[in-house]
Enzyme design. Structure first.
Site, PDB file in Angstrom:
ATOM      1  N   SER A 193       0.945  -1.768  -0.072  1.00  0.00           N
ATOM      2  CA  SER A 193      -0.085  -0.009   0.183  1.00  0.00           C
ATOM      3  C   SER A 193       0.331   1.372   0.494  1.00  0.00           C
ATOM      4  CB  SER A 193      -1.324  -0.272   1.353  1.00  0.00           C
ATOM      5  OG  SER A 193      -1.755   0.508   1.144  1.00  0.00           O
TER       6      SER A 193
ATOM      7  N   ASP B  86      -1.283   1.381  -3.763  1.00  0.00           N
ATOM      8  CA  ASP B  86      -1.813   0.466  -4.529  1.00  0.00           C
ATOM      9  C   ASP B  86      -3.005   1.353  -4.760  1.00  0.00           C
ATOM     10  OD1 ASP B  86      -2.858   0.718  -2.184  1.00  0.00           O
ATOM     11  OD2 ASP B  86      -3.463  -1.364  -1.667  1.00  0.00           O
TER      12      ASP B  86
END
EC number: 5.4.2.10
Length: 445
Positions: free
Chosen positions: A102, A243
């Site tokens: 992420s 992401d």
């Protein structure tokens, strides 16, 4: 039951250190594959990744694991997390995997798993997979080993799905949009989707090299976006994370707009249009008290959860809400996606901008937030929050804030950090309270 591998958002850590090694990734593939091989049909898993250097290694290890237990693999390459969730469901796959850490730096990586419905796995499924990780794998016989293939049109499928959430009657013609893709998973899809809807697109963070993901760019560091918006006199700036499940916006004056303001905008707008389900929206304990007061003024409520988009989504599904998210920019619009989707959320914001005819700096400032301060304290091990000295510091801070503010202290679920947040009417008091607790944690860590 205590978790050995899974945290609040899948499995995450520094690459080539447990649990983020190729060996463990292969075992995850074997364990998750074994757990989801049910029935006699050909089983399929969709695997996507962001742009980290280690993504190739982790992808190969996962492919080896899944195919060894008889599951076919569909590789989609660099794609946003919500795209993997979408493709898992639309391709009737049994499982979806996103290889990403992420918003973390490139040296970290992670494995997020989605069920056939496109939602992140339940606690029960994760615990079942954990149990299989330490067991001997049940390998497929030779003629039942899985096959792997790469599909080339995954980007187009996701772009089409994202665009379909934007009202048909609207266009982005004449709108100058700066988009910062964090050198991450959305570096191709986000600029293309905005351009196809008619925007003049200025793209940043679209040259990934394996190590520059989230580096001085994206939603966690929007300074470059602010500069570019002002320099190009853009109407709005959009920042995604590595992401692309997170969104932060910059208005035309260069002000950074967080997830609380964006949830307020979408929630109240959908409420006026009769699109909002539930009595309000869902957010975490970290969301500003100003958001709660603003919603109350609109006749709406704020349902708070623990920190983590999975907890927000659980509450949304349990209580029938369709708007939720986090101050950090995870915005979940369950009418359109099964997880946070930065691009889809951005398109809802852009739709409001076009419809209102207002400049972004007027539209996006939905409420005046209370003074709020968040600081992180890194620790090496142990449980600093259990120390008497820290407990006393917290108790004293709560006494000082009394009814005029809030205090939220928690251990990060993805990093060795203690997060200390306070908010209240008195900005000086808030800073003093946070600093005092941080010092106590440092001394105890």
């Amino acid at each position: 039951m205590a978790r050995k591998y899974f945290g609040t958002d899948g499995i995450r850590g520094r690459t080539n250190e447990a649990p983020m090694t190729a060996e463990i990734a292969m075992k995850v593939g074997q364990a998750a594959g074994a757990h989801f091989v049910r029935g006699d049909h050909r089983h399929r898993v969709v695997i996507g990744k962001d742009t980290r250097l280690s993504g190739y290694m982790m992808e190969s290890a996962l492919v080896a694991g899944f195919t060894s237990v008889g599951m076919d693999v569909v590789l989609v390459g660099p794609m946003p997390t919500p795209a993997v969730a979408l493709l898992t469901r639309s391709m009737r796959a049994d499982l979806g995997v996103m290889i990403s850490a992420s918003h973390n730096p490139f040296a970290d990586n992670g494995i997020k798993l989605f069920g056939p419905d496109g939602y992140k796995l339940s606690d029960a499924d994760e615990l079942a997979i954990e149990a299989l990780l330490d067991a001997e794998p049940q390998l497929a016989v030779s003629d039942h080993i899985g096959r792997a293939r790469r599909i080339e049109d995954a980007r187009g499928r996701y772009i089409h799905a994202a665009k379909s959430t934007f009202p048909d009657r609207l266009k982005l013609d004449g709108l100058r949009v700066v988009v910062d893709c964090a050198n991450g998973a959305a570096y191709q899809v986000a600029p293309d989707a905005l351009w196809e809807l008619g925007a003049e697109v200025i793209a940043l963070g679209v040259s990934p090299d394996g190590i520059n993901i989230n580096a001085k760019c994206g939603s966690t560091d929007p300074a470059a976006l602010v500069t570019k918006v002002i320099e190009t006199r853009a109407d709005i700036g959009i920042a995604l994370d590595g992401d692309a499940d997170r969104l932060i916006v910059v208005d035309d004056k260069g002000n950074v707009i967080d997830g609380d303001q964006l949830m307020a905008l979408v929630g109240t707008s959908w409420g006026r249009k009769g699109l909002l389900r539930g009595p309000g929206i869902v957010a975490t304990v970290m969301s500003n008290l100003g958001l709660e007061r603003h919603l109350q003024g609109q006749g709406l409520s704020l349902h708070r959860t623990a920190v983590g988009d999975r907890y927000v989504l659980e509450a949304m599904r349990a209580h029938g809400y369709n708007v939720g998210g986090e101050q950090s920019g995870h915005i979940i619009l369950s009418d359109h996606a099964t997880t946070g989707d930065g691009l889809v959320a951005a398109l809802q914001v852009l739709a409001e901008l076009v419809e209102s005819g207002k400049p972004a700096h007027e539209l996006l400032r939905q409420f005046d937030p209370l003074p709020q301060l968040l600081k992180n304290v890194r620790f090496k091990g142990g449980a600093p929050l259990e120390k008497d000295s820290v407990k006393k510091a917290i108790a004293y801070a709560e006494t000082r804030l009394a009814a005029a503010g809030r205090l939220v202290i928690r251990k990060s679920g993805t990093e060795p950090l203690i997060r200390v947040m306070a908010e209240g009417e008195d900005e000086v008091l808030v800073a003093e309270v946070v600093d005092s607790i941080c010092e106590a944690v440092k001394a105890a860590a």
